[in-house]
Design a protein around this motif. Sequence first.
Motif, PDB file in Angstrom:
ATOM      1  N   THR A  87      -4.992  -1.424   1.854  1.00  0.00           N
ATOM      2  CA  THR A  87      -4.417  -2.649   1.293  1.00  0.00           C
ATOM      3  C   THR A  87      -4.190  -3.694   2.376  1.00  0.00           C
ATOM      4  O   THR A  87      -4.439  -4.890   2.163  1.00  0.00           O
ATOM      5  CB  THR A  87      -3.097  -2.340   0.571  1.00  0.00           C
ATOM      6  OG1 THR A  87      -3.276  -1.226  -0.300  1.00  0.00           O
ATOM      7  CG2 THR A  87      -2.646  -3.533  -0.256  1.00  0.00           C
ATOM      8  N   LEU A 109       1.603   2.691  -3.501  1.00  0.00           N
ATOM      9  CA  LEU A 109       0.519   3.019  -4.427  1.00  0.00           C
ATOM     10  C   LEU A 109       0.275   4.500  -4.703  1.00  0.00           C
ATOM     11  O   LEU A 109      -0.245   4.826  -5.776  1.00  0.00           O
ATOM     12  CB  LEU A 109      -0.793   2.404  -3.920  1.00  0.00           C
ATOM     13  CG  LEU A 109      -0.853   0.883  -3.813  1.00  0.00           C
ATOM     14  CD1 LEU A 109      -2.233   0.449  -3.358  1.00  0.00           C
ATOM     15  CD2 LEU A 109      -0.481   0.221  -5.129  1.00  0.00           C
ATOM     16  N   PRO A 110       0.592   5.449  -3.814  1.00  0.00           N
ATOM     17  CA  PRO A 110       0.169   6.840  -4.038  1.00  0.00           C
ATOM     18  C   PRO A 110       0.629   7.443  -5.356  1.00  0.00           C
ATOM     19  O   PRO A 110      -0.147   8.127  -6.022  1.00  0.00           O
ATOM     20  CB  PRO A 110       0.785   7.584  -2.844  1.00  0.00           C
ATOM     21  CG  PRO A 110       0.847   6.576  -1.764  1.00  0.00           C
ATOM     22  CD  PRO A 110       1.190   5.287  -2.463  1.00  0.00           C
ATOM     23  N   ARG A 153      -3.329   6.072   4.077  1.00  0.00           N
ATOM     24  CA  ARG A 153      -4.623   5.540   3.649  1.00  0.00           C
ATOM     25  C   ARG A 153      -4.443   4.328   2.743  1.00  0.00           C
ATOM     26  O   ARG A 153      -5.131   3.310   2.896  1.00  0.00           O
ATOM     27  CB  ARG A 153      -5.425   6.613   2.923  1.00  0.00           C
ATOM     28  CG  ARG A 153      -6.769   6.122   2.399  1.00  0.00           C
ATOM     29  CD  ARG A 153      -7.476   7.186   1.584  1.00  0.00           C
ATOM     30  NE  ARG A 153      -7.737   8.382   2.378  1.00  0.00           N
ATOM     31  CZ  ARG A 153      -8.308   9.478   1.884  1.00  0.00           C
ATOM     32  NH1 ARG A 153      -8.644   9.525   0.601  1.00  0.00           N
ATOM     33  NH2 ARG A 153      -8.538  10.510   2.662  1.00  0.00           N
ATOM     34  N   CYS A 154      -3.530   4.425   1.810  1.00  0.00           N
ATOM     35  CA  CYS A 154      -3.278   3.310   0.895  1.00  0.00           C
ATOM     36  C   CYS A 154      -2.802   2.079   1.657  1.00  0.00           C
ATOM     37  O   CYS A 154      -3.225   0.949   1.372  1.00  0.00           O
ATOM     38  CB  CYS A 154      -2.243   3.708  -0.155  1.00  0.00           C
ATOM     39  SG  CYS A 154      -2.790   4.975  -1.318  1.00  0.00           S
ATOM     40  N   PRO A 174      -3.882  10.237  -3.092  1.00  0.00           N
ATOM     41  CA  PRO A 174      -4.227   9.573  -1.824  1.00  0.00           C
ATOM     42  C   PRO A 174      -2.993   9.436  -0.946  1.00  0.00           C
ATOM     43  O   PRO A 174      -1.893   9.174  -1.432  1.00  0.00           O
ATOM     44  CB  PRO A 174      -4.763   8.209  -2.279  1.00  0.00           C
ATOM     45  CG  PRO A 174      -4.170   8.001  -3.641  1.00  0.00           C
ATOM     46  CD  PRO A 174      -4.072   9.358  -4.247  1.00  0.00           C
ATOM     47  N   LEU A 229      -9.168   3.259  -5.852  1.00  0.00           N
ATOM     48  CA  LEU A 229      -8.792   4.642  -5.556  1.00  0.00           C
ATOM     49  C   LEU A 229      -8.955   5.535  -6.781  1.00  0.00           C
ATOM     50  O   LEU A 229      -9.450   6.658  -6.696  1.00  0.00           O
ATOM     51  CB  LEU A 229      -7.341   4.690  -5.060  1.00  0.00           C
ATOM     52  CG  LEU A 229      -7.082   4.091  -3.677  1.00  0.00           C
ATOM     53  CD1 LEU A 229      -5.584   4.009  -3.414  1.00  0.00           C
ATOM     54  CD2 LEU A 229      -7.762   4.910  -2.584  1.00  0.00           C
ATOM     55  N   ALA A 258      -1.401   6.035  -8.193  1.00  0.00           N
ATOM     56  CA  ALA A 258      -2.771   6.556  -8.141  1.00  0.00           C
ATOM     57  C   ALA A 258      -2.817   7.979  -8.682  1.00  0.00           C
ATOM     58  O   ALA A 258      -3.728   8.336  -9.449  1.00  0.00           O
ATOM     59  CB  ALA A 258      -3.290   6.510  -6.703  1.00  0.00           C
ATOM     60  N   VAL A 294      -6.962  -2.360  -5.029  1.00  0.00           N
ATOM     61  CA  VAL A 294      -7.062  -1.146  -4.222  1.00  0.00           C
ATOM     62  C   VAL A 294      -6.712   0.077  -5.062  1.00  0.00           C
ATOM     63  O   VAL A 294      -7.388   1.117  -4.988  1.00  0.00           O
ATOM     64  CB  VAL A 294      -6.140  -1.240  -2.993  1.00  0.00           C
ATOM     65  CG1 VAL A 294      -6.053   0.109  -2.274  1.00  0.00           C
ATOM     66  CG2 VAL A 294      -6.641  -2.315  -2.031  1.00  0.00           C
ATOM     67  N   LEU A 295      -5.676  -0.030  -5.869  1.00  0.00           N
ATOM     68  CA  LEU A 295      -5.292   1.071  -6.752  1.00  0.00           C
ATOM     69  C   LEU A 295      -6.419   1.403  -7.720  1.00  0.00           C
ATOM     70  O   LEU A 295      -6.750   2.580  -7.938  1.00  0.00           O
ATOM     71  CB  LEU A 295      -4.023   0.702  -7.512  1.00  0.00           C
ATOM     72  CG  LEU A 295      -3.484   1.725  -8.519  1.00  0.00           C
ATOM     73  CD1 LEU A 295      -3.204   3.058  -7.851  1.00  0.00           C
ATOM     74  CD2 LEU A 295      -2.230   1.177  -9.193  1.00  0.00           C
ATOM     75  N   GLY A 340       0.806  -1.215   0.000  1.00  0.00           N
ATOM     76  CA  GLY A 340       0.000   0.000   0.000  1.00  0.00           C
ATOM     77  C   GLY A 340       0.837   1.261   0.000  1.00  0.00           C
ATOM     78  O   GLY A 340       0.453   2.274  -0.602  1.00  0.00           O
TER      79      GLY A 340
END
Length: 258
Positions: free
Chosen positions: A88, A29-30, A83-84, A79, A120, A33, A116-117, A26
């Motif tokens: 996740t 991921l930002p 949070r990510c 995000p 988002l 995203a 999850v990605l 997670g």
Amino acid sequence: MIAVPALSVSALAVFFAAVAYGTLAGLLLPRAAYRLCVPAEETWRSDCPRGHRLTGAAGGWLGAARCGASPACGVLPAPGARRCAVLTALVCAVLAAGTGARPELAVWLALAPVGVLAALVDVRVQRLPDVLTATMAAVAVAGLGLVALGGGGRYPGALLAALALLAFYAVLFLVNPAGMGLGDVKLAPALGAALGWYGAWPVFAATMLAFTAGALYGLVLKARRPRADGAGTAAMIPFGPFMLAAAWLTVAVTAAGR
């Protein structure tokens, strides 16, 4: 006196390993995203809103979304890493708790960060990029194929479910393009394969759960932001997160029941 079955050491190890994996995945991921959160006609982002290059964005997709020029640019509309990581890790925890140490858990954990990605991105710009839906479909079909070589599961059923769910969502899209996005159609094969691994009933249950949750969300959204003509409410609902959440929950519950 009711006896409570004790969790084995291996089951606990798998659970905590899955949570740790989800947390670390997670955190990566930002940036992806942020880069993917663009309308369909625009190219993927490689800089901040003021035109500065993202840190590590030259060919990089994983990690935090930070501007490499100056802190004065402020926070990017991406995000947060926390949070990510939490989302996740939660998904991986649910899947691991339900599936246990079964070999298909590796496939579910591989799908979790990508899902999850996708959720988002869908929440922010109401679209599911092809690169994510295609990746999930490939991972689900190929991964379950490898697991099937070791025995267990219903690989032919998983393939059939992937095609059936794809056809179902494609029909809905053709009948009402305003109410069903093409990205949702492309997401269906991956979820159908995962659900079909356990039989036909999970496919039906997850589909009904997704539509029920989406409809309830739509009613709440319409009540909070009523429109004079009643139009446009469906267009504001990203359905991908409901599809994903329903599929993950159904997979976990079904696997736990076995």
